[in-house]
Design an enzyme around this catalytic site. Structure first.
Site, PDB file in Angstrom:
ATOM      1  CB  CYS A  89       4.083   2.652   9.225  1.00 15.06           C
ATOM      2  SG  CYS A  89       3.607   1.229   8.225  1.00 15.06           S
ATOM      3  CB  ALA A 146      -0.937   0.010   1.200  1.00 14.87           C
ATOM      4  CB  THR A 147       4.152   2.190   1.423  1.00 16.36           C
ATOM      5  OG1 THR A 147       3.786   2.046   2.806  1.00 16.36           O
ATOM      6  CG2 THR A 147       5.110   3.374   1.297  1.00 16.36           C
ATOM      7  CB  THR A 186      11.219  -8.059 -13.425  1.00 12.33           C
ATOM      8  OG1 THR A 186      12.319  -7.679 -14.250  1.00 12.33           O
ATOM      9  CG2 THR A 186      10.788  -9.479 -13.780  1.00 12.33           C
ATOM     10  CG  ASN A 215      -3.904   3.405  10.584  1.00 12.04           C
ATOM     11  OD1 ASN A 215      -4.424   4.454  10.196  1.00 12.04           O
ATOM     12  ND2 ASN A 215      -2.683   3.363  11.080  1.00 12.04           N
ATOM     13  CB  SER A 254      -1.375  -3.563   1.959  1.00 13.34           C
ATOM     14  OG  SER A 254      -0.075  -4.065   2.165  1.00 13.34           O
ATOM     15  N   GLY A 255      -1.729  -6.750   0.633  1.00 15.18           N
ATOM     16  CA  GLY A 255      -2.004  -8.161   0.874  1.00 15.18           C
ATOM     17  C   GLY A 255      -1.807  -8.623   2.300  1.00 15.18           C
ATOM     18  CG  HIS A 256       1.156  -6.893   5.145  1.00 10.50           C
ATOM     19  ND1 HIS A 256       1.246  -6.523   6.465  1.00 10.50           N
ATOM     20  CD2 HIS A 256       1.299  -5.761   4.433  1.00 10.50           C
ATOM     21  CE1 HIS A 256       1.443  -5.222   6.544  1.00 10.50           C
ATOM     22  NE2 HIS A 256       1.485  -4.733   5.324  1.00 10.50           N
TER      23      HIS A 256
END
Length: 379
Positions: free
Chosen positions: A321, A70-71, A235, A150, A197-199
């Site tokens: 963070c 997300a960052t 990539t 959050n 964000s996946g995590h």
């Protein structure tokens, strides 16, 4: 260990890990290579994107860019939009409720000459939409608003915000939905870009998504080989991108069940904590159910985190963070929460994998911690 710091990160789902490993073994090809294997990789990448946009029924409205988190997604969106619109609309509107990956980007743009306006925050920790309306002008090129806070868990009035922003054709609405996914239904109507964000939903660290309604609104901030529509060169991490589909499907399909379960846990914790004199609940009742922010005025939040950690209960003070910065939380201060309550605040955050046994274990150790610190409390 009882893990109640899920707003910082969640445990990866085993099926996501399996998918990532299998994809690394079977389709490790570079999707940009011109040979048959590269074409297979490109087709798989596009299939992953289609599966995700179909999941939200937005295939005809949004393009999807895979990022590292997300960052990066927030940086790509906010900087890309700001630079694109600088000559015609150089004003940015945000609030102190935002995550550091939004606030620090906006502050950096302010140093570059952009005008930044901050929306007032109501006492229940929501954006003041009347004030937002008063800040809007034809020079506003970007409004950025989180979906779920959050720190406290407030669900922001994204729908109302989008209605206001829609009145100004030059303005782009970016939504940070990191804490919303899997907890509350996502709102895409009239939103121009949205980050995940996946995590945060039992995926892997390094999995990010950026949904963009009109790609031409963004100027690239990463230059190179032109991957991801020329907006995110580098990539492509195909195994990571394939695996996040699995995590996202679980999160979206289980949203209602997860919400009901966590709402029950949240209410149970509220009723339990209210029994202890000197301890305050900061999160509004209407907040998303997975986050509960509480305060022990007179006791430092870091002391409380260490005290709970001693009993193998993992919680936090603020955003991971920003937790190592020696500053008071801006969200609580914006809500006019007393300074001692801000200093003594901790965050309990749950996920779909949190169990009733976890909650009961927390309650048992809460009593031990309370006995240790109750003489310090400012009742």
């Amino acid at each position: 260990m009882i893990y109640l710091d899920n707003a910082a990160t969640t445990k990866p789902n085993h099926s996501v890990l399996e998918t990532y490993i299998k994809a690394n073994e079977a389709v490790y090809f570079n999707p940009n290579s011109p040979h048959k294997a590269g074409l297979q990789g490109e087709q798989l990448l596009q299939r992953a994107k289609n599966q995700i946009t179909e999941l939200f029924d937005i295939t005809s409205e949004f393009d999807l860019i895979f990022t590292s988190g997300a960052t990066e997604s927030n940086n790509l969106a906010i900087k890309g939009i700001a630079y694109k619109k600088k000559d015609v609309a150089d004003e940015i509107i945000t609030s102190v409720l935002e995550h550091p990956s939004v606030l620090e980007v906006v502050r950096a743009l302010e140093d570059e000459g952009f005008t930044v306006k901050y929306v007032n925050v109501t006492e229940d920790g929501q954006i003041d939409t009347d004030h937002l309306q008063s800040l809007m002008t034809d020079r506003v090129g970007l409004v950025t608003c989180m979906h779920v806070n959050n720190i406290m868990g407030q669900v922001q009035p994204v729908e109302k915000v989008s209605e206001i922003v829609q009145q100004y054709p030059k303005a782009h609405l970016h939504v940070d939905a990191v804490q919303a996914i899997g907890k509350v239904p996502l709102y895409f109507d009239h939103v121009d870009s949205l980050s995940l964000s996946g995590h945060k939903f039992h995926g892997l660290k390094g999995q990010g998504l950026l949904f963009v309604r009109n790609l031409h609104q963004l100027t690239p901030i990463i230059h190179g080989g032109g991957q991801e529509y020329g907006l995110r060169s580098g990539t492509v991490n195909l195994p990571m991108n394939v695996a996040v589909v699995k995590a996202l499907k679980h999160a979206v399909q289980d949203t209602e069940t997860t919400n009901e379960k966590l709402a029950y846990f949240n209410q149970s914790l509220r009723e339990f904590i209210q029994q202890y004199p000197g301890v305050y609940i900061n999160s509004p009742k209407e907040a998303a159910p997975h986050i509960l922010n509480i305060s022990f005025p007179g006791v430092k939040g870091e002391v409380l985190v260490n005290a709970f950690s001693k009993y193998d209960i993992m919680i936090s003070t603020t955003s991971a963070c920003a937790s190592k910065k020696a500053t008071l939380n801006e969200v609580l201060l914006a809500m006019n929460v007393d300074k001692t309550r801000v200093e003594g605040s901790i965050r309990i955050s749950m996920s779909s994998e949190t169990s009733e046994e976890d909650i009961e274990a927390f309650k048992a150790q809460f009593e031990n911690v309370y006995e240790e610190v109750k003489e310090l409390l400012q009742k």
